[in-house]
Motif scaffolding. Structure first.
Motif, short mmCIF file in Angstrom:
data_model
loop_
_atom_site.label_atom_id
_atom_site.label_comp_id
_atom_site.label_asym_id
_atom_site.label_seq_id
_atom_site.Cartn_x
_atom_site.Cartn_y
_atom_site.Cartn_z
N ASP A 171 0.86 -1.19 0.00
CA ASP A 171 0.00 0.00 0.00
C ASP A 171 0.89 1.24 0.00
O ASP A 171 1.75 1.40 0.87
CB ASP A 171 -0.90 -0.02 1.24
CG ASP A 171 -1.81 1.19 1.33
OD1 ASP A 171 -1.95 1.90 0.32
OD2 ASP A 171 -2.39 1.42 2.41
N TYR A 172 0.67 2.12 -0.97
CA TYR A 172 1.47 3.34 -1.10
C TYR A 172 0.61 4.61 -1.02
O TYR A 172 1.18 5.70 -0.97
CB TYR A 172 2.21 3.34 -2.44
CG TYR A 172 3.32 2.33 -2.51
CD1 TYR A 172 4.63 2.68 -2.24
CD2 TYR A 172 3.05 1.01 -2.84
CE1 TYR A 172 5.66 1.75 -2.29
CE2 TYR A 172 4.06 0.07 -2.90
CZ TYR A 172 5.37 0.44 -2.62
OH TYR A 172 6.38 -0.49 -2.66
N LEU A 173 -0.71 4.47 -1.02
CA LEU A 173 -1.55 5.63 -1.30
C LEU A 173 -2.34 6.14 -0.10
O LEU A 173 -3.55 5.93 0.00
CB LEU A 173 -2.51 5.30 -2.45
CG LEU A 173 -1.85 4.91 -3.76
CD1 LEU A 173 -2.91 4.70 -4.84
CD2 LEU A 173 -0.83 5.96 -4.21
N ALA A 174 -1.66 6.80 0.81
CA ALA A 174 -2.40 7.66 1.73
C ALA A 174 -3.07 8.74 0.89
O ALA A 174 -2.64 9.04 -0.24
CB ALA A 174 -1.46 8.29 2.75
N GLU A 175 -4.15 9.33 1.42
CA GLU A 175 -4.85 10.34 0.62
C GLU A 175 -3.91 11.49 0.24
O GLU A 175 -4.00 12.05 -0.85
CB GLU A 175 -6.07 10.85 1.37
CG GLU A 175 -7.16 9.79 1.50
CD GLU A 175 -8.41 10.32 2.16
OE1 GLU A 175 -8.32 11.31 2.89
OE2 GLU A 175 -9.47 9.72 1.96
N LEU A 176 -2.99 11.81 1.13
CA LEU A 176 -2.02 12.87 0.84
C LEU A 176 -1.10 12.48 -0.31
O LEU A 176 -0.65 13.34 -1.08
CB LEU A 176 -1.20 13.17 2.09
CG LEU A 176 -0.08 14.21 1.96
CD1 LEU A 176 -0.68 15.56 1.60
CD2 LEU A 176 0.71 14.31 3.25
N THR A 177 -0.84 11.18 -0.48
CA THR A 177 0.10 10.73 -1.51
C THR A 177 -0.39 11.08 -2.90
O THR A 177 0.41 11.37 -3.80
CB THR A 177 0.33 9.21 -1.40
OG1 THR A 177 0.61 8.88 -0.04
CG2 THR A 177 1.48 8.77 -2.27
N MET A 178 -1.69 11.04 -3.12
CA MET A 178 -2.20 11.39 -4.45
C MET A 178 -1.84 12.82 -4.80
O MET A 178 -1.48 13.12 -5.95
CB MET A 178 -3.72 11.19 -4.49
CG MET A 178 -4.17 9.79 -4.12
SD MET A 178 -3.48 8.50 -5.20
CE MET A 178 -4.62 8.57 -6.58
N LEU A 179 -1.90 13.71 -3.81
CA LEU A 179 -1.49 15.10 -4.05
C LEU A 179 0.01 15.18 -4.31
O LEU A 179 0.46 15.91 -5.20
CB LEU A 179 -1.87 15.97 -2.87
CG LEU A 179 -1.45 17.44 -2.94
CD1 LEU A 179 -2.08 18.13 -4.14
CD2 LEU A 179 -1.79 18.17 -1.64
N VAL A 180 0.79 14.42 -3.55
CA VAL A 180 2.24 14.40 -3.76
C VAL A 180 2.57 13.94 -5.18
O VAL A 180 3.42 14.53 -5.87
CB VAL A 180 2.91 13.48 -2.72
CG1 VAL A 180 4.39 13.28 -3.05
CG2 VAL A 180 2.76 14.07 -1.32
N LEU A 181 1.90 12.88 -5.64
CA LEU A 181 2.15 12.37 -6.99
C LEU A 181 1.71 13.39 -8.04
O LEU A 181 2.36 13.54 -9.08
CB LEU A 181 1.41 11.05 -7.19
CG LEU A 181 1.93 9.87 -6.36
CD1 LEU A 181 1.03 8.65 -6.54
CD2 LEU A 181 3.37 9.52 -6.74
N LYS A 182 0.61 14.09 -7.78
CA LYS A 182 0.16 15.12 -8.72
C LYS A 182 1.18 16.24 -8.83
O LYS A 182 1.50 16.71 -9.93
CB LYS A 182 -1.20 15.67 -8.28
CG LYS A 182 -1.75 16.75 -9.20
CD LYS A 182 -2.01 16.19 -10.60
CE LYS A 182 -2.62 17.24 -11.51
NZ LYS A 182 -2.90 16.69 -12.86
#
Length: 592
Positions: A39-50
């Motif tokens: 699992d890599y996707l904390a909700e914050l991670t999506m923003l980081v990837l964006k």
């Protein structure tokens, strides 16, 4: 390993977040697992990837590929399946990179990618068609004004992953799926479950929830660590999922840490609400789950009940929320209150009053001992944090530079902890629901692409908690009361759920639970945690776990990315609660 296999499936979780320990995959392979999940996707991670994409980088967790490459030979030799959400915002690109790595090593592994979660291009149309995207906790409809949507990812479920595995995939690269789907899917595939096997799916849901945060279930972030001596580096968690949905939670052999009823209970209470837990494939009933020791470092989860899911799935939407900046000033020695007041007046004159920003917070940490301790003991950190939609208000020139420029014209002993910083883009997290019919999952495997239908949904809400959540009553004799930290009796675990903080607490005996349920009320929480004053606080009792869960609404403002608190993920709130001194019956304290 074949479909409808009756043997428990050993699933090892090698990653809990983007940046987790890189050797966990190899540790699980050496221990012997059937499936590796990450699992890599904390909700914050999506923003980081964006943000990474906006800078010209990739939209997936590239660290996963680096970790995988060194283990590919063993994965191929042992026939281990890999299921991960490292695909983030670009699962196709991540899968292509994995395929390239396999070719370079001469390995014949089939890689599948799943897409369909990203509905950013449909948000405006869906709004026009009447979907309000009401906030999950406040119910407030989404109003974007002129703000740009950065990400909009619906939570996919397990069945696209099952389809990929049935199509022969060895490695499945997922985008935004529920964390537990990484465990539910291989278990459903292995045991041959159907989408309506709700009790079995619910059992796998709780197994997935138990191991999704890695070391948190094997002794990491464990409030009762001090009762067990040196736990060392916690081992990597494994869930052994049986055909009836029961599971045993354990860890890699010979590793540090601990797996017992406490560590598993802590994780079950982490980032949940009440007994009802909505997943796109099942509605799980946490009040039905029984937790029991099954041997050293082995805990059995049994009795899970599940219900048909709803016709909606969660949508994690993130839009531009302006910019933020901060500055940290050291204050040492005496007259702390006067120094802080002087500094606050000067900062207000230099950058603007706190009220002139969208959000402004002063955080003061320390001092531990301003007169007899060491230099560090006598030092306080004063952090000024501002957020505003107007970039110029919190730019380096207008904010952090101006605070630094106070250096020789302010309090005695003024110094900053970091150089002046540039402003950072803030994303506002907006958790909501979207109709499943608006979301279509696709599986890309072996050169083919096909859609996957959602499973059946409930026509009416039949959810009924397995246990009565009413607070039991216990008589307490005032003459037999002692003063003690709550943590002498309770264990705690806290975290973030959008703009809410989640605080779980549990005890060990029925007597302690009867007392705790009567004592630790919403009103008491607000007394013990003054930061919750004025906030809406929910309490949910879970008698089967001898525990309870509190949701502190708006404690994290508009979510982790925008929160101005020092602990923006509420990780320390449980420890804070445990440190509060209260009056309790002597028998309750002795019962530990």
């Amino acid at each position: 390993m074949t479909q409808a296999d009756t043997h428990p499936l050993r699933i090892g979780q090698f990653s809990a977040y983007y940046g987790d320990r890189p050797d966990a995959m190899a540790e699980l392979i050496a221990d012997g697992v059937d499936v590796l999940t990450g699992d890599y996707l904390a909700e914050l991670t999506m923003l980081v990837l964006k943000k990474n994409q906006m800078r010209g980088g990739v939209g997936y967790a590239s660290g996963f590929v680096d970790q995988l490459v060194g283990n590919l030979d063993d994965i191929a030799r042992l026939g281990i399946k890999v299921v991960t959400n490292a695909g983030g915002l670009d699962s196709l690109a991540c899968a292509a990179e994995v395929e390239r790595a396999c070719r370079e090593r001469g390995l014949d592994l089939t890689v599948a990618a799943i897409t369909g979660d990203d509905i950013i291009g449909d948000v405006d149309r869906l709004l026009e068609e009447g979907q309000t995207f009401g906030h999950l906790t406040t119910g407030k409809p989404l109003e974007l004004d002129d703000r740009t949507v950065l990400t909009a990812n619906a939570y996919l479920g397990a069945w696209p992953i099952v389809e990929a595995l049935e199509s022969g995939a060895d490695i499945v690269i997922c985008p935004r799926v529920t964390d537990a789907s990484l465990v539910i899917a291989p278990a459903a595939w292995h045991h041959g479950w159907s989408p309506s096997d709700y009790d079995q799916i619910a059992g796998a849901l709780w197994a997935g929830h138990a191991i999704e945060c890695g070391g948190q279930v094997t002794g990491g972030n464990f409030s009762l660590f001090h009762r067990h001596g040196d736990l060392g580096l916690p081992g990597v968690p494994i869930a052994e999922v049986a055909s009836n949905g029961d599971s045993v939670i354990t860890k890699t052999a010979g590793s540090g840490g601990l797996v017992d009823v406490d560590t598993v209970t802590a994780q079950l209470l982490y980032e949940v609400g009440g007994p009802r837990y909505d997943n796109p494939d099942v509605v799980g009933d946490l009040s039905s789950v029984l937790v029991s020791q099954d041997g050293p470092d082995r805990v059995l989860l049994s009795g899970a009940r599940g219900y048909a899911p709803t016709a909606a799935t969660k949508l994690s939407l993130c839009f531009e929320g302006g910019y933020r900046n901060s500055a940290t000033v050291g204050i040492t020695g005496g007259h702390v209150e006067a120094k802080v007041a002087w500094l606050q007046r000067e900062v207000a004159k230099a950058v603007g009053s706190p009220e002139s920003f969208d959000q402004f917070r002063w955080s003061i940490i320390g001092p531990a001992d301003s007169s007899t301790g060491s230099f560090e003991d006598a030092t306080a950190w004063v952090i000024a944090t501002a957020r505003d939609r107007r970039r110029e208000r919190v730019s380096r020139a207008a904010f952090s530079d101006r605070i630094t420029q106070l250096g020789v014209s302010s309090i005695p002993g003024f110094y900053t902890a970091t150089p002046p910083q540039r402003e950072r883009l803030v994303g506002i997290q907006w958790p909501c629901l979207v109709d499943k019919e608006s979301v279509t999952a696709r599986v890309h495997v072996a050169g083919a692409e096909h859609m996957v239908e959602w499973g059946p949904v409930a026509t009416n809400d039949s959810f009924t908690p397995a246990h009565d959540s009413q607070a039991p009553h216990v008589e307490v004799e005032d003459a037999d009361v002692v003063e003690s930290e709550l943590g002498a009796v309770i264990g705690t675990r806290s975290g973030d759920k959008g703009g809410m903080a989640n605080v779980g607490a549990w005890v060990h005996t029925d007597e302690q639970y009867r007392w705790l349920a009567g004592f630790l009320t919403v009103e008491r929480i607000k007394e013990l945690l003054p930061e919750t004053a004025g906030l809406d606080v929910e309490r949910h009792l879970l008698p089967n776990l001898r525990g309870m869960n509190f949701l502190l609404h708006d404690y994290l403002e508009m979510g982790v990315a925008s929160c101005t608190r020092v602990d923006a993920q509420a990780k320390g709130v449980g420890e804070y609660l445990g440190s509060r001194v209260v009056s309790m019956p002597r028998g309750v304290l002795a019962g530990r």
